[in-house]
Design a protein around this motif. Structure first.
Motif, mmCIF file in Angstrom:
data_model
loop_
_atom_site.group_PDB
_atom_site.id
_atom_site.type_symbol
_atom_site.label_atom_id
_atom_site.label_comp_id
_atom_site.label_asym_id
_atom_site.label_seq_id
_atom_site.Cartn_x
_atom_site.Cartn_y
_atom_site.Cartn_z
ATOM 1 N N TRP A 36 -9.721 -11.024 -22.349
ATOM 2 C CA TRP A 36 -10.030 -12.009 -21.307
ATOM 3 C C TRP A 36 -10.528 -11.310 -20.049
ATOM 4 N N VAL A 37 -11.430 -11.981 -19.361
ATOM 5 C CA VAL A 37 -11.946 -11.431 -18.108
ATOM 6 C C VAL A 37 -10.890 -11.647 -17.034
ATOM 7 N N GLN A 38 -10.337 -10.532 -16.557
ATOM 8 C CA GLN A 38 -9.369 -10.632 -15.465
ATOM 9 C C GLN A 38 -10.131 -10.852 -14.153
ATOM 10 N N THR A 39 -11.074 -9.950 -13.884
ATOM 11 C CA THR A 39 -11.909 -10.110 -12.686
ATOM 12 C C THR A 39 -13.293 -9.571 -12.996
ATOM 13 N N ARG A 40 -14.266 -10.064 -12.263
ATOM 14 C CA ARG A 40 -15.643 -9.546 -12.387
ATOM 15 C C ARG A 40 -16.125 -9.216 -10.987
ATOM 16 N N ARG A 41 -16.622 -7.998 -10.810
ATOM 17 C CA ARG A 41 -17.137 -7.609 -9.489
ATOM 18 C C ARG A 41 -18.602 -7.218 -9.650
ATOM 19 N N ASP A 42 -19.446 -7.897 -8.902
ATOM 20 C CA ASP A 42 -20.880 -7.657 -8.998
ATOM 21 C C ASP A 42 -21.283 -6.800 -7.809
ATOM 22 N N HIS A 43 -21.607 -5.535 -8.070
ATOM 23 C CA HIS A 43 -21.960 -4.636 -6.967
ATOM 24 C C HIS A 43 -23.467 -4.483 -6.893
ATOM 25 N N GLY A 44 -24.190 -5.582 -6.887
ATOM 26 C CA GLY A 44 -25.643 -5.486 -6.857
ATOM 27 C C GLY A 44 -26.143 -4.920 -8.163
ATOM 28 N N GLY A 45 -26.289 -3.633 -8.247
ATOM 29 C CA GLY A 45 -26.769 -3.018 -9.485
ATOM 30 C C GLY A 45 -25.730 -3.070 -10.606
ATOM 31 N N LEU A 46 -24.538 -2.564 -10.344
ATOM 32 C CA LEU A 46 -23.512 -2.453 -11.392
ATOM 33 C C LEU A 46 -22.601 -3.676 -11.397
ATOM 34 N N ILE A 47 -22.149 -4.047 -12.589
ATOM 35 C CA ILE A 47 -21.108 -5.086 -12.690
ATOM 36 C C ILE A 47 -19.863 -4.424 -13.300
ATOM 37 N N PHE A 48 -18.713 -4.737 -12.744
ATOM 38 C CA PHE A 48 -17.438 -4.252 -13.310
ATOM 39 C C PHE A 48 -16.644 -5.457 -13.794
ATOM 40 N N ILE A 49 -16.117 -5.349 -14.975
ATOM 41 C CA ILE A 49 -15.202 -6.395 -15.462
ATOM 42 C C ILE A 49 -13.887 -5.724 -15.840
ATOM 43 N N ASP A 50 -12.790 -6.263 -15.335
ATOM 44 C CA ASP A 50 -11.477 -5.829 -15.828
ATOM 45 C C ASP A 50 -11.178 -6.684 -17.039
ATOM 46 N N GLY A 56 -2.769 -4.590 -21.869
ATOM 47 C CA GLY A 56 -3.108 -4.212 -20.497
ATOM 48 C C GLY A 56 -4.582 -4.414 -20.199
ATOM 49 N N ILE A 57 -5.031 -3.685 -19.175
ATOM 50 C CA ILE A 57 -6.369 -3.912 -18.624
ATOM 51 C C ILE A 57 -7.182 -2.633 -18.705
ATOM 52 N N VAL A 58 -8.481 -2.773 -19.017
ATOM 53 C CA VAL A 58 -9.374 -1.619 -18.927
ATOM 54 C C VAL A 58 -10.636 -2.061 -18.184
ATOM 55 N N GLN A 59 -11.218 -1.130 -17.481
ATOM 56 C CA GLN A 59 -12.426 -1.467 -16.711
ATOM 57 C C GLN A 59 -13.679 -1.284 -17.566
ATOM 58 N N LEU A 60 -14.526 -2.324 -17.588
ATOM 59 C CA LEU A 60 -15.829 -2.233 -18.260
ATOM 60 C C LEU A 60 -16.896 -2.063 -17.177
ATOM 61 N N VAL A 61 -17.898 -1.245 -17.465
ATOM 62 C CA VAL A 61 -19.003 -1.050 -16.518
ATOM 63 C C VAL A 61 -20.300 -1.481 -17.188
ATOM 64 N N PHE A 62 -21.090 -2.266 -16.467
ATOM 65 C CA PHE A 62 -22.392 -2.725 -16.976
ATOM 66 C C PHE A 62 -23.475 -2.185 -16.051
ATOM 67 N N ASN A 63 -24.329 -1.371 -16.657
ATOM 68 C CA ASN A 63 -25.409 -0.759 -15.890
ATOM 69 C C ASN A 63 -26.723 -1.297 -16.466
ATOM 70 N N PRO A 64 -27.538 -1.996 -15.642
ATOM 71 C CA PRO A 64 -28.770 -2.592 -16.186
ATOM 72 C C PRO A 64 -29.705 -1.529 -16.775
ATOM 73 N N ALA A 65 -29.647 -0.323 -16.201
ATOM 74 C CA ALA A 65 -30.515 0.736 -16.724
ATOM 75 C C ALA A 65 -30.068 1.163 -18.118
ATOM 76 N N HIS A 66 -28.790 0.962 -18.415
ATOM 77 C CA HIS A 66 -28.234 1.404 -19.702
ATOM 78 C C HIS A 66 -28.413 0.309 -20.765
ATOM 79 N N SER A 67 -28.012 -0.932 -20.420
ATOM 80 C CA SER A 67 -28.249 -2.051 -21.332
ATOM 81 C C SER A 67 -28.486 -3.310 -20.501
ATOM 82 N N ALA A 68 -29.763 -3.678 -20.402
ATOM 83 C CA ALA A 68 -30.124 -4.844 -19.584
ATOM 84 C C ALA A 68 -29.492 -6.108 -20.166
#
Ligand code: ASP
Length: 597
Positions: A36-50, A56-68
């Protein structure tokens, strides 16, 4: 339906790990997760989802340059969406390490991401910090149970029960299931009744415990039985009661009380060891009911602190203080609690205690403060020097100690002072929950008087065996007869109890007779047991312990509802499903039942 509303019921890929289990050692691994998505933080370029799952919780990182594509899909994710992600575990940059999180040294750089289901915004955040009204928690229990504490509590419960099952299995106990649709069992509460459609006008009672059936299993030769048994008692729900609860129920052939107690101790030790890694070191102490009442004013004494009761009558023989003198003349006693000088009560607090006792029990509280320069308090002037020196000696009283005294019959005064003792223990922080003070209270009385004093009632249940040394008193002095009954107590809470049972048909009939049950009534309610006792029933005995209470203790919570998946409210309602609810007229008709509200 719009295409976007249609989700496949099958996962897009297999999971490799639980989110909460990933560590620095997993660096470089390709993992597939869901949660489940605990939180989503949109930092302009990068998105972080807990991302959260049961571990427990792990942080996911989404980089548009890596996978649009993954980045675009992540932009749409919201709290409590259920999602699947695939990616690589990488170490976090030095400044980004989160020491608070077990997975805080790493994150997962996502290649593929899918929303498997959306969620309406939850009514409360799924996190332990938030305090949410109980009614709301129970209404949205599916969300409440997602919170880490509830996940941990139910897991601890599973481990405790598993440890107990393993232990009992190793001791040769056989788990036997007994029916839920049964006949009234006399544990002293009201029954839940279930109408029988095929026997119109007749009812099953849900078992208050498997008591009679476990005795019958002994008569049937199983030798050692246990069950994690569901019990139902229709009581007005005090705090920490539920209409249905689970107990670890067991029975043995030919045991002495000690044998049952040591099995129970082993069982508790196994649960504490498995869940908390705590070594309980049985045997627990044994204390007679009489001693527990005399010293602690309670049949479930909290042994984490002293402040014991003391009968000070002998120090006051011939006293000039009229109230005490009158009570002593009537064979009553004066009982005291000495509050050592390090625990000070202000005058206002003393007055509150006195008023409380007067209001609740119509009884006076006398107090004296021991002081080198002369004793203080309203009754000090009535006590002679000899009485003061007797009291000092009996109570080992020192300068600054406060003596709280109540006079009356032991039966009345002991429980009152027992309550006062707990109040004081609480007030002065003496009931530390980290201590574990187990004991057995043994040799309970067999009978007590009903409130109107007209009838004898069983203190336990009517199948409890009288103490063999008291058998000859059964007729002449039933209230002085002890039972072979025992309770296990932890920190002032009754964890469970049991007894050696009556295995003789004649003695069982005799006890029913003393309880005011005619032979006909006894036969109609318990005839099957009485006949079974006459079929070569071996001596037997056992005990039962509340699983819920044990788990509360193991989880360090003071609410039963925190260790049950789907508990009911104080009004015996389940706010999630709305049970209990009305039923169709057709259903009632089939059962030949009319509601007369
Ligand atoms: N049947 C008792 C109870 O449920 C326990 C026992 O006597 O074994 O409390």
């Amino acid at each position: 339906m719009a295409k976007s509303d249609i989700y496949s019921p099958l996962p897009p890929w297999q999971r490799t790990d639980y989110c909460g289990t990933l560590r620095a050692a997993d660096e470089g691994r390709d993992v597939a997760l869901w949660g489940w998505v605990q939180t989503r933080r949109d930092h302009g370029g990068l998105i972080f989802i807990d991302l959260r799952d049961r571990d427990g919780i792990v942080q996911l990182v989404f980089n548009p340059a890596h996978s649009a594509a993954a980045h675009e899909a992540a932009a749409n994710a919201r709290s409590e969406y259920f999602v699947a992600a695939r990616g690589k575990v990488v170490r976090r940059a030095e400044g980004a390490v989160n020491a608070e999180l077990p997975t805080g040294e790493i994150e997962v750089v996502v290649n593929d991401f899918e929303v498997l289901n959306v969620a309406t915004p939850p009514p409360f955040a799924i996190d332990d910090g938030e305090s949410v009204a109980e009614e709301i928690r129970l209404k949205y229990r599916y969300l409440d149970l997602r919170r880490p504490t509830m996940q941990q509590n139910l897991r601890a419960r599973h481990q405790a029960v598993k440890a107990i099952r393993d232990y009992l299995d190793a001791q040769g106990f056989i788990e036997v299931e007994t029916p839920i649709l049964f006949k009234s069992t006399p544990e002293g509460a009201r029954d839940y009744l279930v109408p029988s459609r095929v026997n119109p006008g007749k009812f099953y009672a849900l078992p208050q415990s498997p008591q009679i059936l476990k005795q019958i299993l002994m008569i049937s030769g199983f030798d050692r039985y246990y069950q994690i048994a569901r019990c139902f008692r229709d009581e007005d729900l005090r705090a920490n009661r539920q209409p249905e609860f689970s107990q670890i129920d067991l029975e043995m052939t030919c045991p002495r009380p000690d044998d049952v107690q040591s099995v129970a101790e082993g069982m508790f030790a196994a649960a504490y060891q498995r869940v908390l890694g705590v070594d309980l070191k049985p045997p627990f102490i044994r204390m007679s009911y009489a001693e527990a009442m005399e010293r602690f004013g309670s049949d479930k004494p909290d042994m984490r602190f002293g402040l014991e009761l003391k009968n000070i009558s002998s120090a006051l023989a011939g006293t000039g203080f009229k109230i005490f003198a009158e009570v002593l003349a009537k064979q009553g006693g004066v009982y005291a609690i000495k509050l050592p000088a390090e625990h000070q009560l202000a005058r206002r607090e003393l007055d509150e205690l006195t008023d409380g006792l007067k209001a609740r029990h119509s009884i006076g509280l006398a107090w004296i403060k021991v002081a080198d320069g002369g004793w203080q308090g309203p009754i000090a002037k009535y006590l002679s020097d000899a009485e003061k020196s007797n009291l000092s000696e009996l109570l080992s009283a020192k300068n600054g100690d406060l003596v709280l005294m109540v006079a009356g019959s032991a039966a009345k005064v002991q429980p009152i002072l027992g309550d006062l003792r707990l109040q004081l223990g609480g007030k002065f922080g003496l009931r530390h929950s980290s201590d574990l003070k187990f004991l057995w209270v043994v040799d309970f009385p067999l009978f007590e008087c009903s409130e109107d004093d007209q009838r004898l009632m069983s203190v336990n249940h009517p199948f409890t065996a009288p103490h063999p040394d008291d058998l000859l008193r059964l007729d002449s002095e039933p209230l002085g007869t002890r039972a072979l009954a025992y309770d296990m107590v932890l920190n002032g809470e009754e964890m469970g109890g049991g007894s050696i049972r009556i295995h003789s048909r004649e003695l069982q009939l005799k006890v029913f007779e003393l309880l005011g049950l005619s032979r006909e009534e006894a036969m109609s309610r318990f005839g099957f047991l009485i006949e079974a006792l006459g079929s070569g029933a071996p001596p037997h005995g056992g005990c039962a312990f509340g699983v819920d209470r044990l788990c509360m203790m193991l989880c360090g919570t003071d609410s039963l509802r925190d260790v049950l998946a789907f508990p009911k409210t104080g009004k015996a309602v389940d706010p999630m499903s709305g049970a209990p609810s009305e039923v169709d007229a057709r259903q009632l008709k089939e059962l030949s039942i009319k509601v007369t509200l």
